[in-house]
Structures are given as structure tokens and as C-alpha cells.
Design a protein around this motif. Structure first.
Motif, mmCIF file in Angstrom:
data_model
loop_
_atom_site.group_PDB
_atom_site.id
_atom_site.type_symbol
_atom_site.label_atom_id
_atom_site.label_comp_id
_atom_site.label_asym_id
_atom_site.label_seq_id
_atom_site.Cartn_x
_atom_site.Cartn_y
_atom_site.Cartn_z
ATOM 1 N N SER A 295 30.658 45.000 25.866
ATOM 2 C CA SER A 295 30.128 46.630 26.899
ATOM 3 C C SER A 295 29.147 46.876 26.317
ATOM 4 N N PHE A 296 29.288 47.016 24.691
ATOM 5 C CA PHE A 296 27.567 47.598 24.048
ATOM 6 C C PHE A 296 26.635 46.942 24.783
ATOM 7 N N GLU A 297 26.749 45.072 24.609
ATOM 8 C CA GLU A 297 25.358 44.469 25.096
ATOM 9 C C GLU A 297 24.945 44.481 26.722
ATOM 10 N N ASP A 298 25.946 44.786 27.660
ATOM 11 C CA ASP A 298 25.814 44.712 28.950
ATOM 12 C C ASP A 298 25.052 45.952 28.846
ATOM 13 N N VAL A 299 25.176 47.514 28.160
ATOM 14 C CA VAL A 299 24.333 47.794 28.378
ATOM 15 C C VAL A 299 23.227 47.957 28.228
ATOM 16 N N GLY A 300 22.710 47.192 27.360
ATOM 17 C CA GLY A 300 21.090 47.358 26.916
ATOM 18 C C GLY A 300 20.824 48.048 25.740
ATOM 19 N N HIS A 301 21.752 48.230 25.144
ATOM 20 C CA HIS A 301 20.751 49.582 23.753
ATOM 21 C C HIS A 301 19.232 49.151 23.556
ATOM 22 N N SER A 302 18.772 50.570 22.902
ATOM 23 C CA SER A 302 17.660 50.214 22.426
ATOM 24 C C SER A 302 17.830 50.150 21.406
ATOM 25 N N THR A 303 16.597 49.161 20.524
ATOM 26 C CA THR A 303 16.847 49.122 19.678
ATOM 27 C C THR A 303 16.965 50.351 18.141
ATOM 28 N N MET B 289 20.942 53.326 14.751
ATOM 29 C CA MET B 289 21.625 54.460 14.061
ATOM 30 C C MET B 289 23.308 54.208 14.477
ATOM 31 N N LEU B 290 23.175 53.135 14.978
ATOM 32 C CA LEU B 290 25.170 52.415 14.641
ATOM 33 C C LEU B 290 25.128 51.785 12.963
ATOM 34 N N GLN B 291 23.957 51.751 12.539
ATOM 35 C CA GLN B 291 24.173 51.247 11.115
ATOM 36 C C GLN B 291 25.060 53.136 10.335
#
Length: 148
Positions: A75-83, A88-90
Motif C-alpha cells: 500500500s505504501f509503495e502503491d501510493v507513491g510516497h515522496s522522498t 519522515m517515516l524514519q
């Protein structure tokens, strides 16, 4: 030269120390954190406690709750999150998924037609029928224009 060697040894020791302090979680442990006031996700075999981020998520809290306590990599990859989103996820990183619970990535099997299969009647029947049909259409078209 001595200083460079000394600093690289310190860096290697720090890296080894960091690896030793990594906390590992089982899939079962992560699944227990699936509520809005306690939300963990697995993304690329890393575990994140995103509870503090729930209200800030641009896509809304609901999307995160659907994935709560589970592997949200796809799901995370399908959305195409920005750099920026990935960086921020870190800050929510709390550990790694235990090695025994990581998905074994299986390669998709690719089937290639062998020369024996390519000699079957279906490999020439459809193109043959198409050629005959085009031939009849051409002949009909030419006869129509000659007669008019």
C-alpha cells in the motif's frame, strides 16, 4: 593517515553497536498494535510506531487504520510516497521484523513456449484465418470499385 584509520575503526564499531541494539518484533507482536491509540506498521520489514502521526497523515487516519498491525509495504509503495514522506517515516522507526516472520520473496515464474509447442495448429490457424479474411475483404473492395 593514523587519524583516518582511527576514525574508520570508530565508525565500524558504532555500526556494529547499532546493529546489536536493533529491536526485533514478531508479526504477532505487531498485530497487537492495531488501534488508533496504538498503531504499528511494517514497511519493507521495518516496524514503525505511527501512533503520533495518525492525525497528521494527509490521506486521513482511516487509511492507516486499515493497515494497522500489518505489512503495509504494498500500500505504501502503491501510493507513491515522496522522498520527504520516506524520510519522515524514519522518525517513527522502532525496530525490524524478526527474520522468521519476513516474507520469502518468491520469483514469479515465467513460462516460455518451447519450439515443440510452437508447432501446434493454434500458432498458425489464427494468423492464417486473418490473412484469408483480409484477402476476401480486399477482393470485395476491388470488385466494388471496378463495377462503379
Amino acid at each position: 593517515m593514523g587519524e583516518a584509520t582511527e576514525s574508520s575503526v570508530k565508525r565500524e564499531n558504532q555500526d556494529a553497536k547499532d546493529e546489536d541494539t536493533v529491536k526485533y518484533y514478531t508479526r504477532e507482536e505487531v498485530q497487537n498494535h492495531n488501534m488508533s491509540n496504538d498503531t504499528w506498521l511494517i514497511i519493507h520489514d521495518k516496524v514503525y510506531d505511527i501512533t503520533r502521526f495518525m492525525e497528521e497523515h494527509p490521506g486521513g487516519e482511516e487509511v492507516l487504520l486499515e493497515q494497522a498491525g500489518a505489512d503495509a509495504t504494498e500500500s505504501f509503495e502503491d501510493v507513491g510516497h515522496s522522498t520527504d514522506a520516506r524520510e519522515m517515516l524514519q522518525q517513527y522507526y522502532i525496530g525490524e521484523l524478526h527474520m522468521d516472520d519476513r516474507n520469502k520473496v518468491s520469483k514469479k515464474e515465467v513460462y516460455i513456449t518451447t519450439s515443440k509447442d510452437s508447432r501446434s495448429w493454434s500458432s498458425w490457424l489464427i494468423p492464417g484465418l486473418a490473412a484469408v479474411l483480409v484477402g476476401f475483404m480486399y477482393r470485395y473492395y476491388m470488385l466494388e470499385h471496378r463495377s462503379s
